[in-house]
Scaffold this motif. Structure first.
Motif, PDB file in Angstrom:
ATOM      1  N   LEU A   1       0.842  -1.180   0.000  1.00 39.65           N
ATOM      2  CA  LEU A   1       0.000   0.000   0.000  1.00 39.65           C
ATOM      3  C   LEU A   1       0.887   1.243   0.000  1.00 39.65           C
ATOM      4  N   PRO A   2       0.425   2.348  -0.592  1.00 40.15           N
ATOM      5  CA  PRO A   2       1.211   3.590  -0.534  1.00 40.15           C
ATOM      6  C   PRO A   2       1.293   4.099   0.909  1.00 40.15           C
ATOM      7  N   GLU A   3       2.114   5.098   1.122  1.00 37.75           N
ATOM      8  CA  GLU A   3       2.250   5.672   2.471  1.00 37.75           C
ATOM      9  C   GLU A   3       0.959   6.358   2.912  1.00 37.75           C
ATOM     10  N   ASN A   4       0.349   7.116   2.013  1.00 31.74           N
ATOM     11  CA  ASN A   4      -0.931   7.780   2.274  1.00 31.74           C
ATOM     12  C   ASN A   4      -1.918   7.333   1.199  1.00 31.74           C
ATOM     13  N   TYR A   5      -3.075   6.856   1.615  1.00 29.03           N
ATOM     14  CA  TYR A   5      -4.007   6.269   0.643  1.00 29.03           C
ATOM     15  C   TYR A   5      -5.440   6.308   1.155  1.00 29.03           C
ATOM     16  N   GLU A   6      -6.346   5.994   0.225  1.00 29.86           N
ATOM     17  CA  GLU A   6      -7.769   5.878   0.547  1.00 29.86           C
ATOM     18  C   GLU A   6      -8.319   4.649  -0.167  1.00 29.86           C
ATOM     19  N   ILE A   7      -9.077   3.842   0.554  1.00 30.99           N
ATOM     20  CA  ILE A   7      -9.705   2.644  -0.005  1.00 30.99           C
ATOM     21  C   ILE A   7     -11.211   2.798   0.127  1.00 30.99           C
ATOM     22  N   ASP A   8     -11.921   2.593  -0.972  1.00 32.90           N
ATOM     23  CA  ASP A   8     -13.389   2.655  -0.985  1.00 32.90           C
ATOM     24  C   ASP A   8     -13.931   1.386  -1.615  1.00 32.90           C
ATOM     25  N   PHE A   9     -14.978   0.817  -1.035  1.00 35.24           N
ATOM     26  CA  PHE A   9     -15.675  -0.308  -1.657  1.00 35.24           C
ATOM     27  C   PHE A   9     -16.995  -0.566  -0.934  1.00 35.24           C
ATOM     28  N   LYS A  10     -17.784  -1.452  -1.510  1.00 37.55           N
ATOM     29  CA  LYS A  10     -19.020  -1.898  -0.872  1.00 37.55           C
ATOM     30  C   LYS A  10     -18.892  -3.386  -0.588  1.00 37.55           C
ATOM     31  N   VAL A  11     -19.459  -3.829   0.535  1.00 40.39           N
ATOM     32  CA  VAL A  11     -19.343  -5.241   0.903  1.00 40.39           C
ATOM     33  C   VAL A  11     -20.679  -5.791   1.393  1.00 40.39           C
ATOM     34  N   ASN A  12     -20.931  -7.039   1.046  1.00 33.69           N
ATOM     35  CA  ASN A  12     -22.121  -7.752   1.493  1.00 33.69           C
ATOM     36  C   ASN A  12     -21.681  -9.109   2.038  1.00 33.69           C
ATOM     37  N   MET A  13     -21.887  -9.334   3.344  1.00 35.20           N
ATOM     38  CA  MET A  13     -21.597 -10.632   3.951  1.00 35.20           C
ATOM     39  C   MET A  13     -22.836 -11.508   3.776  1.00 35.20           C
ATOM     40  N   THR A  14     -22.783 -12.436   2.845  1.00 40.44           N
ATOM     41  CA  THR A  14     -23.970 -13.231   2.539  1.00 40.44           C
ATOM     42  C   THR A  14     -24.088 -14.483   3.419  1.00 40.44           C
TER      43      THR A  14
ATOM     44  N   LYS B   1     -15.033   2.841   3.919  1.00 37.22           N
ATOM     45  CA  LYS B   1     -13.979   3.778   3.536  1.00 37.22           C
ATOM     46  C   LYS B   1     -12.856   3.704   4.567  1.00 37.22           C
ATOM     47  N   ILE B   2     -11.650   3.549   4.070  1.00 35.00           N
ATOM     48  CA  ILE B   2     -10.456   3.539   4.923  1.00 35.00           C
ATOM     49  C   ILE B   2      -9.498   4.591   4.386  1.00 35.00           C
ATOM     50  N   LYS B   3      -9.006   5.409   5.279  1.00 34.31           N
ATOM     51  CA  LYS B   3      -8.095   6.472   4.872  1.00 34.31           C
ATOM     52  C   LYS B   3      -6.905   6.498   5.830  1.00 34.31           C
ATOM     53  N   VAL B   4      -5.706   6.516   5.274  1.00 37.06           N
ATOM     54  CA  VAL B   4      -4.484   6.643   6.074  1.00 37.06           C
ATOM     55  C   VAL B   4      -3.698   7.839   5.556  1.00 37.06           C
ATOM     56  N   THR B   5      -3.517   8.841   6.412  1.00 44.59           N
ATOM     57  CA  THR B   5      -2.698  10.009   6.081  1.00 44.59           C
ATOM     58  C   THR B   5      -1.864  10.379   7.298  1.00 44.59           C
ATOM     59  N   GLU B   6      -0.579  10.605   7.062  1.00 44.71           N
ATOM     60  CA  GLU B   6       0.333  11.004   8.142  1.00 44.71           C
ATOM     61  C   GLU B   6       0.222  10.057   9.347  1.00 44.71           C
ATOM     62  N   ASN B   7       0.160   8.742   9.050  1.00 46.27           N
ATOM     63  CA  ASN B   7       0.084   7.701  10.085  1.00 46.27           C
ATOM     64  C   ASN B   7      -1.185   7.767  10.938  1.00 46.27           C
TER      65      ASN B   7
ATOM     66  N   LEU C   1      -5.112   6.633  10.976  1.00 45.84           N
ATOM     67  CA  LEU C   1      -6.048   5.725  10.326  1.00 45.84           C
ATOM     68  C   LEU C   1      -7.486   6.120  10.643  1.00 45.84           C
ATOM     69  N   HIS C   2      -8.288   6.247   9.590  1.00 45.38           N
ATOM     70  CA  HIS C   2      -9.720   6.532   9.729  1.00 45.38           C
ATOM     71  C   HIS C   2     -10.486   5.417   9.022  1.00 45.38           C
ATOM     72  N   PHE C   3     -11.381   4.740   9.747  1.00 41.54           N
ATOM     73  CA  PHE C   3     -12.144   3.596   9.243  1.00 41.54           C
ATOM     74  C   PHE C   3     -13.624   3.883   9.460  1.00 41.54           C
ATOM     75  N   SER C   4     -14.399   3.929   8.373  1.00 44.67           N
ATOM     76  CA  SER C   4     -15.823   4.238   8.522  1.00 44.67           C
ATOM     77  C   SER C   4     -16.681   3.288   7.691  1.00 44.67           C
ATOM     78  N   VAL C   5     -17.905   3.083   8.165  1.00 46.77           N
ATOM     79  CA  VAL C   5     -18.865   2.219   7.480  1.00 46.77           C
ATOM     80  C   VAL C   5     -20.158   3.000   7.295  1.00 46.77           C
ATOM     81  N   ASP C   6     -20.624   3.054   6.068  1.00 48.78           N
ATOM     82  CA  ASP C   6     -21.845   3.781   5.692  1.00 48.78           C
ATOM     83  C   ASP C   6     -21.779   5.273   6.031  1.00 48.78           C
TER      84      ASP C   6
END
Length: 202
Positions: free
Chosen positions: A72-85, A151-157, A159-164
């Motif tokens: 992963l890069p040093e600073n990044y953002e990950i976005d996706f949708k997930v369904n646990m079936t 959504k997961i965001k890492v900047t300047e060490n 970490l921000h993790f959010s759902v909906d």
């Protein structure tokens, strides 16, 4: 003209040889099955891509695990949708380095989203060789056959993790003693569908 062509070729060469999952000013997305097979390691059970949907299967005794081949890069953002079936756990592995990683996950049994310390031994499914302890958690109503935006965001060490866009956790990687670099992975103990996965460098 020749200088411009040479410069463009050099930029493409640097992007293709990059050791990170995304590059500066570039967003990474899995667009076909060959990319899933070439860019990722399917460590156990089954993962496939069809119509922009990554489907993973595992079991409570043998988790389904998908790991990127690149950092992963040093600073990044990950976005996706997930369904646990099926079953109760979906986990995003961050900064996987050797056997250690950051756990960011949705857990139906406890009805929480969680940040924790993770351990992952590639060839060992025994107790204590997968998963790890919880550091931060927040209650959230989670259920099967429902799609959640992650959504997961890492900047300047940080970490921000959010759902909906409503339930979120945040922590300092350094202060929490968490890994600051490594690869990305996904874990399921049942069946999961991931759509619209995008990873971009910030």
């Amino acid at each position: 003209m020749k200088k411009i062509t040479a410069l463009l070729f050099l930029q493409l060469l640097l992007i293709s040889c990059s050791g990170t999952i995304s590059t500066t000013k570039k967003e990474y997305a899995i667009t076909n099955s060959s990319a899933l097979k070439s860019d990722w390691i399917i460590d156990s059970q089954k993962w496939s891509l069809d119509n922009n949907t990554i489907t993973g299967s595992g079991s409570p005794s043998k988790w389904g695990i998908l790991v990127s081949k690149k950092q992963l890069p040093e600073n990044y953002e990950i976005d996706f949708k997930v369904n646990m079936t099926r079953e109760s756990l979906f986990e995003i592995m961050l900064h996987l380095d050797k056997e250690k990683y950051i756990r960011t996950y949705l857990y139906q049994i406890d009805q929480n989203i969680v940040i924790g310390e993770g351990t992952y031994y590639k060839n060992d499914d025994s107790y204590g060789k997968r998963g790890g302890k919880t550091l931060f958690k927040k209650p959230m109503n989670l259920e099967n056959n429902k799609t959640y935006a992650v959504k997961i965001k890492v900047t300047e060490n940080q970490l921000h993790f959010s759902v909906d866009g409503q339930t979120s956790l945040e922590c300092s990687l350094e202060k929490s003693g968490l890994s600051q670099k490594g690869k990305l992975g996904f874990i399921t103990n049942g069946d999961v569908q991931i759509t619209d996965l995008k990873i971009k460098t910030l």
